[in-house]
Design a protein around this motif. Structure first.
Motif, PDB file in Angstrom:
ATOM      1  N   TYR A  86      42.557  35.245  45.100  1.00  0.00           N
ATOM      2  CA  TYR A  86      42.227  36.541  44.501  1.00  0.00           C
ATOM      3  C   TYR A  86      42.078  36.388  42.987  1.00  0.00           C
ATOM      4  O   TYR A  86      42.962  35.837  42.318  1.00  0.00           O
ATOM      5  N   LEU A  97      47.315  45.476  37.638  1.00  0.00           N
ATOM      6  CA  LEU A  97      46.446  44.397  38.107  1.00  0.00           C
ATOM      7  C   LEU A  97      45.366  44.970  39.011  1.00  0.00           C
ATOM      8  O   LEU A  97      45.685  45.639  39.994  1.00  0.00           O
ATOM      9  N   PHE A  99      42.538  43.779  41.514  1.00  0.00           N
ATOM     10  CA  PHE A  99      42.168  42.586  42.260  1.00  0.00           C
ATOM     11  C   PHE A  99      40.723  42.645  42.735  1.00  0.00           C
ATOM     12  O   PHE A  99      40.194  43.722  43.029  1.00  0.00           O
ATOM     13  N   GLY A 101      38.075  41.294  45.841  1.00  0.00           N
ATOM     14  CA  GLY A 101      38.212  41.410  47.280  1.00  0.00           C
ATOM     15  C   GLY A 101      38.760  40.172  47.967  1.00  0.00           C
ATOM     16  O   GLY A 101      39.072  40.212  49.154  1.00  0.00           O
TER      17      GLY A 101
END
Lengths: 109, 114
Positions: A86, A97, A99, A101
């Motif tokens: 990630y 955070l 992310f 996918g």
């Protein structure tokens, strides 16, 4: 709002081949970028961050502000590199955070 | 063993029930988080607490209520569970609440709503 894109859901490479995981982000300020990794049956853990400019387990990642990218690279993939990766972003002076996918890497013998 | 721990590891329940997931960290960190990972492995932050105070509250249904009795614990209570709540829920912690600090994740709680 910040956004992280990992265009590849799955990367399958042979052992010893180079591997590159793409990560692009959109954020107007100066972000902090990270790569987190989740090995099978293990918890998510930090792999590396751009601010440290380090190489971990043979992986490197360079922040390219012009291309808004933070691609993860390793010249010679090993079977133990098989995992979910990630890319993540946090705003400077923030702690949220965001992310991407995720990219599943499969290293074949 | 210093770590972020979560209980239970697996949770299977019926729609409409109320359930809680517990998280504890013994790393001495000030900030704790809850993330949801959906069936497509997409990870999204839900909440963040710093020293027992809520600092991040994403667009999450108010059926989800975090509770932090002390800075080492952040529990997640979910009312009236729905099918769409099925996911893996990860707790995490970090030393402070700023910038490039590493977040340490728990092992996850796999919730299945039937």
């Amino acid at each position: 709002a910040q956004r992280v894109t990992q265009p590849e859901k799955l990367l399958s490479v042979f052992k010893g081949a180079p591997v590159e995981l793409k990560c692009n982000y959109s954020y107007s300020g100066s972000p902090e970028l990270f790569w987190y990794v989740q090995y099978s049956r293990q918890r998510l853990q930090l792999l590396l961050r751009h601010i440290s400019r380090e190489s971990i387990k043979g992986f490197t990642a360079d922040l390219n502000k012009g291309e808004t990218s933070f691609h993860l690279k390793k010249p010679f993939a090993q079977e133990e590199d098989s995992a979910m990766y990630y890319c993540a972003l946090v705003k400077a002076a923030g702690n949220k955070l965001t992310f991407g996918g995720g990219t599943r890497v499969l290293v074949k013998p | 063993d210093t770590a972020v721990s979560q209980t239970p590891k697996y949770l299977v329940t019926q729609m409409g029930n109320d359930k809680s997931i517990k998280c504890e960290q013994n790393l001495g960190h000030d900030t704790m988080y809850w993330y949801k990972q959906d069936s497509k492995k997409f990870l999204k932050i839900m909440f963040s607490y710093n020293n027992k105070e809520l600092i991040i509250n994403e667009t999450v249904p108010n059926r989800f209520s975090p509770k932090s009795p002390d800075k080492a614990h952040l529990n997640l209570h979910i009312n009236s569970l729905e099918l769409g709540d099925s996911a893996v829920y990860f707790c995490a912690s970090s030393q402070g609440g700023q910038g490039a600090e590493t977040q340490y994740f728990g092992p996850g709680t796999r919730l299945l709503v039937l």
